[in-house]
Design an enzyme around this catalytic site. Structure first.
Site, PDB file in Angstrom:
ATOM      1  N   ARG A 147       3.548 -47.284  90.656  1.00 19.04           N
ATOM      2  CA  ARG A 147       3.470 -48.746  90.638  1.00 19.04           C
ATOM      3  C   ARG A 147       4.850 -49.376  90.506  1.00 19.04           C
ATOM      4  NH1 ARG A 147      -0.445 -48.380  85.580  1.00 19.04           N
ATOM      5  NH2 ARG A 147      -0.909 -46.495  86.784  1.00 19.04           N
ATOM      6  N   LYS A 187       4.443 -33.902  83.292  1.00 16.44           N
ATOM      7  CA  LYS A 187       3.096 -33.452  83.600  1.00 16.44           C
ATOM      8  C   LYS A 187       2.898 -32.010  83.126  1.00 16.44           C
ATOM      9  CE  LYS A 187       2.409 -36.155  87.871  1.00 16.44           C
ATOM     10  NZ  LYS A 187       1.161 -36.845  87.518  1.00 16.44           N
TER      11      LYS A 187
END
Length: 459
Positions: A313, A239
């Site tokens: 996920r 990130k």
């Protein structure tokens, strides 16, 4: 609650008169021309968030006028606990007739501050709450506090072990069973994606799956699952600095699931409850999972890693597959899963995905009843093409930036058998700015709605 006092402690409470612009003249008339003149001198017209003290007179002691917006509901008085002079206050019948439970809960939400690392915080004003009202809303206030505390705690003190410890503590408090898989045990018992996402962290922060079980095995079975990514660097798909700044909150889904489990246990709903918290840190080391790798998940679906920053996920899919093996009556999962949900709905509206219309509608109705709004989003299955992999059954992400919240939910749905009712809530779990009853930092979203729904479905 520190924000409340009971009747036994109510000596010398200051009457708190709720007032708004629409009813200003009628309410002020009850206090005489001196009160009207004082309001005029201070340009006070009952505006929400403002307050004005009336000195003692021959007829009564001191009174505090508290401006509120009549349409603010739960948050009508929520700005006051931290702004009023410290002391004890009691709602006065000469003011607006506010709902006692709403006022008490809003007051508690407004009184909250996370002070673990702060010294010398100002004492908040306290509101008189009767025992019946306290019984109605104290568990909701405590659940919101727990959710906020877990999310606000910095990563050094809220890693996978500490998050699992919160589940263990909840189990001990309610006499529930507790089990935990840590590190290599995840591989041994077939939780490969949870292990893969957390494999780069140090041994002290090893990935784990925490499980709480409680209730009669013949009762309807509800499984709660919460994403517990205690910090998300993005992995090798690192990130940016801005994107990483608040990633201590990436375990917000786990915080919600833990708090909701506590609410269900306190309410003694006639269900069998299972809570599953996959807890990891998505760190970077030579053991990091890599873009392009293929992982065989617990659900026997081969997943190609398109992006290591789509890790939530992955930790959820093994937990959901395990939940489905139990063949429960209902699976509910919570996750700070996608920025796309925030782009679509903003910070205040959690995105609800559900494979049953009746359950989705009941949840939306419960959200309206409890002033805890949810917004349903579609499981638009044609978008599964966006998760296609050329070498595996499924990719964990895709090249398109379209419909990110929907494709994430569709990924999770692949691990849920069609016959099992399932809901996924994509929550922001955070307040970016300070508002009445919603201090900056971690936030509980959907808890009141979900508890109301579960009560209506099972109680």
């Amino acid at each position: 609650m520190d924000a409340w006092i009971s009747a036994a402690d109510a000596t010398r409470s200051i009457p708190l008169v709720a007032i708004d612009g629409k009813n200003f003249d009628a309410i002020i008339a009850r206090f005489g021309e001196g009160a009207r003149a004082l309001c005029a001198a201070n340009d006070f017209k009952g505006e929400g968030g403002r307050f004005l003290g009336l000195a003692a007179s021959q007829d009564s002691g001191p009174v505090m006028l508290a401006g509120c917006a009549a349409n603010s509901g739960l948050y009508a008085l929520a700005s006051l606990p931290r702004r009023l002079p410290p002391g004890n206050y009691a709602l006065d019948p000469r003011g607006l007739a506010l709902d006692a439970a709403e006022a008490a809960l809003g007051w508690a939400l407004g009184a909250y501050r996370f002070n673990r690392y702060r010294r010398g915080d100002r004492e908040c004003a306290r509101l008189l709450v009767d025992e019946a009202t306290r019984a109605r809303v104290s568990s909701l206030a405590n659940a919101a506090t727990l959710t906020r505390d877990l999310i606000n705690t910095p990563t050094q003190d809220m890693g996978p072990a500490e998050l699992a410890a919160a589940v263990s503590a909840l189990a001990a408090r309610h006499g529930a069973e507790y089990r935990e898989w840590v590190g290599a045990a995840l591989l041994h018992d077939n939780f490969p994606t949870i292990h893969a996402v957390g494999s780069a962290a140090t041994a002290e922060r090893a990935p784990r799956l925490a499980m709480l079980s409680h209730g009669d095995t013949t009762a309807p079975h509800v499984v709660l699952v919460g994403k517990g990514v205690c910090f998300d660097s993005g992995g090798l798909d690192l990130k940016t600095a801005d994107g990483m700044r608040w990633m201590k909150k990436d375990m917000g889904g786990a915080a919600h699931a833990i708090a909701l489990a506590g609410l269900v246990l306190e309410a003694k709903l006639p269900i069998r409850l299972t809570l599953l918290i996959p807890a990891v840190e998505n760190a970077i080391s030579s053991d990091s999972f890599r873009p392009g790798e293929v992982i065989q998940t617990r659900g026997n679906i081969q997943v190609e890693i398109d992006n290591t920053d789509a890790e939530g996920r992955l930790v959820l899919c093994d937990a959901l597959a395990y939940a489905a093996e139990m063949k429960p009556d209902l699976i509910l999962d919570f996750a700070t899963l996608t920025g796309a949900a925030r782009v679509a709905l903003g910070a205040d509206l959690p995105a609800l995905f559900c494979n049953r219309d009746d359950i989705a509608n009941a949840l939306l109705g419960a959200g309206t009843q409890t002033q805890d709004p949810l917004w349903r989003m579609p499981l638009w299955r044609p978008y599964l093409t966006l998760l296609e992999s050329y070498i595996a059954d499924l990719a964990n992400s895709g090249s398109s930036r379209h419909a990110g919240a929907i494709t994430a939910a569709l990924f999770l749905e692949r691990f849920i058998p069609e016959e099992i009712p399932w809901c996924h809530l994509d929550v922001y779990s955070w307040n970016d700015s300070e508002r009445p009853g919603r201090p900056k930092g971690g936030e509980a979203q959907g808890l009141r709605a979900y508890l109301q729904f579960l009560k209506q479905r099972y109680a």
